[in-house]
Write a protein that holds these residues in place. Structure first.
Motif, short mmCIF file in Angstrom:
data_model
loop_
_atom_site.label_atom_id
_atom_site.label_comp_id
_atom_site.label_asym_id
_atom_site.label_seq_id
_atom_site.Cartn_x
_atom_site.Cartn_y
_atom_site.Cartn_z
N ARG A 251 54.05 32.85 40.57
CA ARG A 251 54.09 33.44 39.23
C ARG A 251 52.85 32.99 38.47
NH1 ARG A 251 59.27 33.55 35.30
NH2 ARG A 251 60.06 34.69 37.07
N ARG A 252 52.44 33.82 37.53
CA ARG A 252 51.35 33.38 36.65
C ARG A 252 51.98 32.65 35.46
NH1 ARG A 252 46.69 35.59 38.33
NH2 ARG A 252 46.80 37.59 39.40
N THR A 253 51.55 31.42 35.22
CA THR A 253 52.04 30.66 34.07
C THR A 253 50.80 30.25 33.27
OG1 THR A 253 53.68 29.76 35.60
CG2 THR A 253 53.64 28.79 33.42
N LYS B 92 42.81 28.76 46.46
CA LYS B 92 43.26 30.08 46.91
C LYS B 92 42.74 31.19 46.01
CE LYS B 92 45.60 31.91 44.25
NZ LYS B 92 46.41 32.48 43.18
N THR B 93 42.37 32.29 46.52
CA THR B 93 42.22 33.55 45.78
C THR B 93 41.39 34.56 46.58
OG1 THR B 93 41.21 34.69 43.89
CG2 THR B 93 40.29 32.58 44.39
N ILE B 94 41.81 35.81 46.47
CA ILE B 94 41.02 36.87 47.10
C ILE B 94 39.71 37.07 46.33
CG2 ILE B 94 43.06 38.08 47.95
CD1 ILE B 94 42.44 40.26 45.80
N ASP B 95 39.64 36.51 45.12
CA ASP B 95 38.45 36.72 44.28
C ASP B 95 37.28 35.81 44.66
OD1 ASP B 95 39.88 38.61 42.91
OD2 ASP B 95 40.45 37.28 41.27
N ASN B 96 37.57 34.74 45.40
CA ASN B 96 36.54 33.78 45.84
C ASN B 96 35.73 33.20 44.69
OD1 ASN B 96 35.21 32.37 47.95
ND2 ASN B 96 33.52 33.82 47.92
N ALA C 260 34.00 47.19 41.34
CA ALA C 260 34.92 46.08 41.04
C ALA C 260 35.74 46.43 39.80
CB ALA C 260 34.14 44.81 40.79
N GLU C 261 36.98 45.95 39.78
CA GLU C 261 37.84 46.14 38.59
C GLU C 261 37.11 45.78 37.30
OE1 GLU C 261 42.43 44.80 39.17
OE2 GLU C 261 40.89 43.28 39.39
N GLY C 262 36.30 44.73 37.39
CA GLY C 262 35.65 44.22 36.19
C GLY C 262 34.25 44.77 35.98
N GLY D 100 49.91 31.59 40.52
CA GLY D 100 48.94 32.67 40.29
C GLY D 100 49.18 33.83 41.26
N GLY D 101 48.23 34.77 41.30
CA GLY D 101 48.37 35.92 42.20
C GLY D 101 48.42 35.48 43.66
N ASP D 102 49.27 36.08 44.44
CA ASP D 102 49.39 35.65 45.84
C ASP D 102 48.18 36.14 46.66
OD1 ASP D 102 49.94 38.37 46.13
OD2 ASP D 102 51.30 38.01 47.79
N GLY E 109 44.21 48.63 44.81
CA GLY E 109 45.40 47.94 44.29
C GLY E 109 45.91 46.80 45.15
N TYR E 110 47.21 46.64 45.16
CA TYR E 110 47.81 45.42 45.69
C TYR E 110 47.80 45.31 47.21
CZ TYR E 110 48.88 44.42 40.95
OH TYR E 110 48.73 44.15 39.62
N LEU E 111 47.46 46.38 47.90
CA LEU E 111 47.37 46.25 49.36
C LEU E 111 46.31 45.22 49.72
CD1 LEU E 111 44.76 47.79 50.89
CD2 LEU E 111 45.95 49.79 50.06
N GLN E 112 45.38 44.97 48.76
CA GLN E 112 44.31 44.00 49.02
C GLN E 112 44.82 42.56 49.11
OE1 GLN E 112 40.67 45.17 46.38
NE2 GLN E 112 42.46 46.12 45.48
N ARG E 113 46.00 42.31 48.54
CA ARG E 113 46.51 40.94 48.54
C ARG E 113 47.58 40.72 49.61
NH1 ARG E 113 47.08 39.65 42.29
NH2 ARG E 113 49.29 39.74 42.76
N GLY E 114 48.03 41.84 50.21
CA GLY E 114 49.18 41.71 51.11
C GLY E 114 48.80 41.55 52.57
N VAL F 211 37.92 48.06 43.69
CA VAL F 211 38.29 46.84 44.41
C VAL F 211 38.68 45.76 43.39
CG1 VAL F 211 37.37 45.07 45.99
CG2 VAL F 211 36.62 47.45 46.22
N MET F 212 39.65 44.90 43.74
CA MET F 212 40.07 43.84 42.81
C MET F 212 38.92 42.88 42.52
SD MET F 212 43.98 42.72 43.52
CE MET F 212 45.33 43.64 42.78
N GLY F 213 39.02 42.23 41.38
CA GLY F 213 37.99 41.27 40.96
C GLY F 213 37.62 41.57 39.52
N ASN F 214 38.30 40.90 38.62
CA ASN F 214 38.08 41.16 37.21
C ASN F 214 36.85 40.45 36.67
OD1 ASN F 214 39.32 42.75 35.30
ND2 ASN F 214 41.31 41.82 35.76
N LYS F 215 36.73 39.18 37.06
CA LYS F 215 35.61 38.40 36.52
C LYS F 215 34.46 38.35 37.52
CE LYS F 215 38.36 35.17 33.76
NZ LYS F 215 39.72 35.28 34.32
O1 F6P Z 1 44.45 37.26 42.39
C1 F6P Z 1 43.40 37.70 41.60
C2 F6P Z 1 43.60 39.14 41.31
O2 F6P Z 1 43.74 39.72 42.53
C3 F6P Z 1 42.51 39.85 40.51
O3 F6P Z 1 41.44 40.31 41.26
C4 F6P Z 1 43.28 40.96 39.85
O4 F6P Z 1 42.65 41.40 38.72
C5 F6P Z 1 44.56 40.27 39.54
O5 F6P Z 1 44.77 39.34 40.57
C6 F6P Z 1 45.75 41.18 39.35
O6 F6P Z 1 46.93 40.46 39.54
P1 F6P Z 1 48.33 40.67 38.86
O7 F6P Z 1 48.44 42.09 38.45
O8 F6P Z 1 49.28 40.28 39.93
O9 F6P Z 1 48.40 39.74 37.69
#
Ligand code: F6P
Length: 357
Positions: A72-74, A131-135, A228-230, A9-11, A278-283, A175-179
């Motif tokens: 990777r996302r599978t 794991k996840t920044i989304d908690n 939030a993204e979502g 999944g997402g790092d 964006g992705y700086l939130q995960r790095g 900010v990230m967080g779709n759901k």
């Molecule tokens: O890891 C979860 C997350 O950060 C979500 O908040 C975000 O919507 C998603 O990953 C985006 O990830 P990617 O573009 O890498 O699939």
């Protein structure tokens, strides 16, 4: 004892410290242990790839962001679909056996847990680490990676705030967080956002504009809004998922932030900008809290393996490290409770959620 680890999944920050803690526990407590990394999550297991993880490979991982195993996302929904050579699930089971694994650690989020539960049901010895920044994983108070992301987003917010204040603007920070809105809620409160828009509380355009109007009328020169993204309009919330996606793509967007900035700007006549973090939130490097949590979760998960406790995922409940059965938590999410204490506390200090005029 042969042990495999994969990250899926997402790092996020913290994956490497968990790998380190699992490895250190096993190398320190088990004779004749062989540790292997499986690259790119379940994709690597489907392909049957692995490489040795020696004690030396664990050095320097405590502070290193990302994942040395790569990820990777599978998608779960494709796991049982028949393709050339069998289903992805059957390939993973065959490779688990071929590799001679006694246990597989799956470091990942809700989707990763679902596949892990499937593997466990099919007889593989699996242990998850949340794991996840989304908690948003059900059954654990906190996931690793979340607190680092809160720190990063809060700092970004602080920086954006000084320029917003200087220019007397209205600023929307996406900010990230779709759901789930945990990251937006916690960092929004920590950064002093005036309004917080999260998926769990659909917002109303009138309520949002009235709140900003009231701030301007009260002489406030700027407004910070965490989105939030979502985050979803109340009108969108009534739509089915596909209809909502269609409505969004008609706006040329996947998130509402830019459109909302336009609406607020036109309504108030005040300069309005938006910024997508964006992705700086995960790095980046894990914060001290996550380094500690990852060490606790990783070493606890490794101990579960030694004790032969499989089909579970490590968790934090009431400040205690514990475990849940994968079957009980897989596929379930943990959302912000709109009527819960955190939202009430935020409302109590005047933060708007854009739902009440
Ligand atoms: O890891 C979860 C997350 O950060 C979500 O908040 C975000 O919507 C998603 O990953 C985006 O990830 P990617 O573009 O890498 O699939």
């Amino acid at each position: 004892m042969k042990i495999g680890i994969l990250t899926s999944g997402g790092d996020c920050a913290g994956l490497n410290p968990v790998i380190r803690a699992i490895g250190l526990y096993l190398y320190n407590n088990v004779k004749n242990v062989e540790l292997v990394g499986i690259p790119e999550g379940y994709a690597g297991l489907i392909r049957g790839e692995s490489f040795p993880l020696t004690c030396d490979d664990l050095k320097g991982l405590l502070t290193l962001g990302g994942t040395i195993l790569r990820t990777r996302r599978t998608p779960f929904k494709r796991m049982t679909v028949m393709e050339e050579g069998g289903t992805r699930l059957s390939k993973m089971i065959a490779n688990y056996k071929k590799m001679g694994l006694d246990c597989l650690f799956t470091l990942g989020g809700a989707g990763t847990h679902k596949t892990a539960a499937l593997l466990s049901m099919e007889g593989c010895n699996v242990i998850g680490v949340p794991k996840t920044i989304d908690n948003d994983i059900f059954g654990t108070d906190v996931t690793f990676g979340f607190r680092t992301a809160v720190e990063v987003v809060t700092e970004a917010f602080d920086r954006i705030e000084t320029t917003t204040r200087s220019h007397s603007r209205i600023m929307l920070v996406e900010v990230m967080g779709n759901k789930a809105g945990w990251l937006t809620l916690h960092s929004g409160i920590a950064a002093g956002a005036h309004m917080i828009l999260i998926p769990e509380i659909p917002f109303n355009l009138n309520a949002v504009c009235s709140f900003v109007d009231a701030r301007i009328a009260a002489g406030e020169t700027y407004t910070m809004i965490a989105v939030a993204e979502g985050a979803t309009l109340d009108t969108e919330a009534k739509l089915k998922r596909e209809e909502r996606t269609f409505a969004r793509s008609a706006l040329g967007e996947s998130t509402i932030t830019r459109h909302l900035a336009e609406v607020i700007g036109e309504h108030t006549g005040q300069e309005t900008r938006h910024s997508v973090l964006g992705y700086l939130q995960r790095g980046g490097t894990p914060c001290a809290f996550d380094r500690l949590l990852c060490t606790q979760l990783g070493s606890y998960a490794a101990r579960l393996a030694v004790e032969g406790k499989f089909g579970v995922t490590a968790a934090v409940l009431g400040n205690k490290i514990t475990f849940n059965a994968l079957a009980d938590v897989a596929g379930k999410y943990k959302f912000v409770d709109p009527k819960g204490e955190e939202v009430a506390i935020a409302r109590g200090i005047g933060i708007s959620f854009g739902d009440r005029v």
